[in-house]
Enzyme design. Structure first.
Site, PDB file in Angstrom:
ATOM      1  N   LYS A  45       0.873  -1.184   0.000  1.00  0.00           N
ATOM      2  CA  LYS A  45       0.000   0.000   0.000  1.00  0.00           C
ATOM      3  C   LYS A  45       0.910   1.234   0.000  1.00  0.00           C
ATOM      4  CE  LYS A  45      -3.774   2.489   0.558  1.00  0.00           C
ATOM      5  NZ  LYS A  45      -4.574   2.737  -0.669  1.00  0.00           N
ATOM      6  N   MET A  71     -10.160   5.535  -1.162  1.00  0.00           N
ATOM      7  CA  MET A  71      -9.613   5.277   0.174  1.00  0.00           C
ATOM      8  C   MET A  71      -8.984   6.554   0.740  1.00  0.00           C
ATOM      9  SD  MET A  71     -10.278   2.110   0.645  1.00  0.00           S
ATOM     10  CE  MET A  71      -9.326   1.818   2.121  1.00  0.00           C
ATOM     11  N   GLY A  72      -8.329   7.327  -0.122  1.00  0.00           N
ATOM     12  CA  GLY A  72      -7.682   8.558   0.334  1.00  0.00           C
ATOM     13  C   GLY A  72      -6.293   8.334   0.894  1.00  0.00           C
ATOM     14  N   ASN A 121       4.032   6.479  -6.521  1.00  0.00           N
ATOM     15  CA  ASN A 121       2.626   6.708  -6.847  1.00  0.00           C
ATOM     16  C   ASN A 121       2.445   8.197  -7.132  1.00  0.00           C
ATOM     17  OD1 ASN A 121      -0.104   6.994  -7.009  1.00  0.00           O
ATOM     18  ND2 ASN A 121      -0.582   5.906  -5.092  1.00  0.00           N
ATOM     19  N   CYS A 124      -2.686   8.789  -7.951  1.00  0.00           N
ATOM     20  CA  CYS A 124      -3.985   8.599  -7.299  1.00  0.00           C
ATOM     21  C   CYS A 124      -4.973   9.628  -7.866  1.00  0.00           C
ATOM     22  CB  CYS A 124      -3.866   8.765  -5.789  1.00  0.00           C
ATOM     23  SG  CYS A 124      -5.476   8.583  -4.983  1.00  0.00           S
ATOM     24  N   ILE A 184      -1.582   0.867 -15.317  1.00  0.00           N
ATOM     25  CA  ILE A 184      -2.056   2.172 -14.913  1.00  0.00           C
ATOM     26  C   ILE A 184      -2.587   2.151 -13.471  1.00  0.00           C
ATOM     27  CG2 ILE A 184      -2.711   2.985 -17.218  1.00  0.00           C
ATOM     28  CD1 ILE A 184      -5.589   1.983 -16.671  1.00  0.00           C
ATOM     29  N   ASN A 185      -2.695   3.329 -12.859  1.00  0.00           N
ATOM     30  CA  ASN A 185      -3.473   3.496 -11.634  1.00  0.00           C
ATOM     31  C   ASN A 185      -4.954   3.530 -12.054  1.00  0.00           C
ATOM     32  OD1 ASN A 185      -4.414   4.313  -8.977  1.00  0.00           O
ATOM     33  ND2 ASN A 185      -2.425   5.266  -8.602  1.00  0.00           N
ATOM     34  N   GLY A 258      -4.586  -6.585  -8.984  1.00  0.00           N
ATOM     35  CA  GLY A 258      -5.142  -5.941  -7.795  1.00  0.00           C
ATOM     36  C   GLY A 258      -6.545  -6.408  -7.490  1.00  0.00           C
TER      37      GLY A 258
HETATM   38  O1  DOR Z   1      -7.418   4.289  -6.713  1.00  0.00           O
HETATM   39  C1  DOR Z   1      -6.558   4.576  -5.887  1.00  0.00           C
HETATM   40  N1  DOR Z   1      -6.868   4.606  -4.582  1.00  0.00           N
HETATM   41  N2  DOR Z   1      -5.310   4.867  -6.294  1.00  0.00           N
HETATM   42  C2  DOR Z   1      -4.355   5.275  -5.453  1.00  0.00           C
HETATM   43  O2  DOR Z   1      -3.267   5.559  -5.881  1.00  0.00           O
HETATM   44  C3  DOR Z   1      -4.624   5.381  -4.029  1.00  0.00           C
HETATM   45  C4  DOR Z   1      -5.867   4.723  -3.585  1.00  0.00           C
HETATM   46  C5  DOR Z   1      -6.406   5.390  -2.328  1.00  0.00           C
HETATM   47  O3  DOR Z   1      -5.821   5.146  -1.260  1.00  0.00           O
HETATM   48  O4  DOR Z   1      -7.360   6.159  -2.414  1.00  0.00           O
END
Ligand code: DOR
Length: 292
Positions: A45, A71-72, A121, A124, A184-185, A258
């Site tokens: 993470k 999630m943030g 990262n 996000c 990709i993210n 994932g």
């Molecule tokens: O989709 C995502 N959620 N990508 C990220 O890089 C972080 C994660 C989150 O923690 O919100």
């Protein structure tokens, strides 16, 4: 494909399959468990410069074709180093984030003994001050990558699909010293509950993962393969050995999984058995368009 160790972007992996960042990567115990089920490597993470609680819920919602999350970036910051005692010497890539090159460098510095490499990262889709704002600016991508690649550990950079020119982002990471590009993210997305008359996520917007984004990921991997000379690690909606092969035909040297792991923790063993079976794909059918 031949089973067994491969080195991708400077990281020695047990095979071509890795756990993607975020999913199940929050403790040393779960990272060890995923490695034991047949993953060739794992990504943690994302860890940032200060402890962070993340967004108010709902944070994860299942939608048609995948999962929507906001999630943030919750994480314990430097405390996470202790978790990695359980996976010392194993192929653990530490995902890190920050808002500036200095923050990236500080966070990376905590993990130089524990990490087989870093995944930056910069992607996000819904984190204030971090993530996509930074990751859609090639100059920032280059500066953050350089701040970490200086430490002389493998430096992978995970890009966002939420840009018009992902190839320019890949080239920027490469200029900064990236040893691999990960694509990709999640795809920035939103759903609204018509019954409740409000967005399903507490944060309103989030990132979409799962099968719905697989074609977007394949396109990004192909664009990056054409634009960059470092290896590309494919990520986004992969759920089968056939998906892995398709990613590799687009140019991926390794593949991260994932969302599919959440539904099936045995998926690495299942995919590896198919991918490396004697009647599976021959390497020459893949390297035609991937890095040898
Ligand atoms: O989709 C995502 N959620 N990508 C990220 O890089 C972080 C994660 C989150 O923690 O919100």
């Amino acid at each position: 494909l031949k089973p067994g160790p491969v080195t991708v972007g400077g990281v020695d992996l047990g095979n071509h399959l890795l756990l993607a960042a975020g999913v199940l990567g929050t403790t040393g115990a779960s990272l060890a468990r995923i490695l034991d089920t047949g993953a060739g490597g794992v990504v943690t993470k994302s860890i940032g410069p200060v402890p962070k609680e993340g967004h108010a819920g709902p944070c994860v919602v299942t939608v048609d074709g995948g999962v929507l999350n906001a999630m943030g970036l919750p994480n314990p910051s430097s405390e996470f180093v202790q978790e990695l005692d359980r996976v010392r010497g194993r192929p653990v890539v530490v995902s890190i984030f920050g808002g500036t090159p200095e923050e990236f460098s500080t966070v990376a510095g905590w993990f130089t003994q524990a990490a087989a490499g870093f995944e930056l990262n910069v992607s996000c889709p819904h984190a204030e001050g971090y993530g996509a704002a930074l990751g859609s600016d090639p100059a920032m991508i280059e500066a953050c990558t350089r701040a970490v690649s200086r430490l002389d550990l493998p430096t992978w950079v995970k890009l966002t699909p939420n840009v018009t020119d992902i190839a320019a982002c890949g080239r920027a990471a490469e200029r900064g010293g990236a040893t691999a590009i990960v694509a990709i993210n999640t795809v920035r997305a939103m759903r609204i509950s018509t019954a409740l008359r409000r967005p399903v996520l507490g944060n309103r917007f989030g990132g979409l993962s799962g099968p719905a984004i697989f074609p977007i990921a394949v396109r990004c991997v192909y664009d990056l393969y054409e634009a960059c000379s470092v290896p590309i690690v494919g990520c986004g909606g992969v759920a089968s050995a056939d998906n892995v092969v398709e990613m590799m035909m687009a140019g991926a040297s390794a593949v991260e999984i994932g969302s599919a792991v959440q539904g099936d923790v045995g998926i690495f063993g299942t995919i590896a058995a198919d991918l490396y079976s004697p009647d599976g794909i021959e390497p020459q059918e893949i390297v035609g368009c991937a890095h040898a």
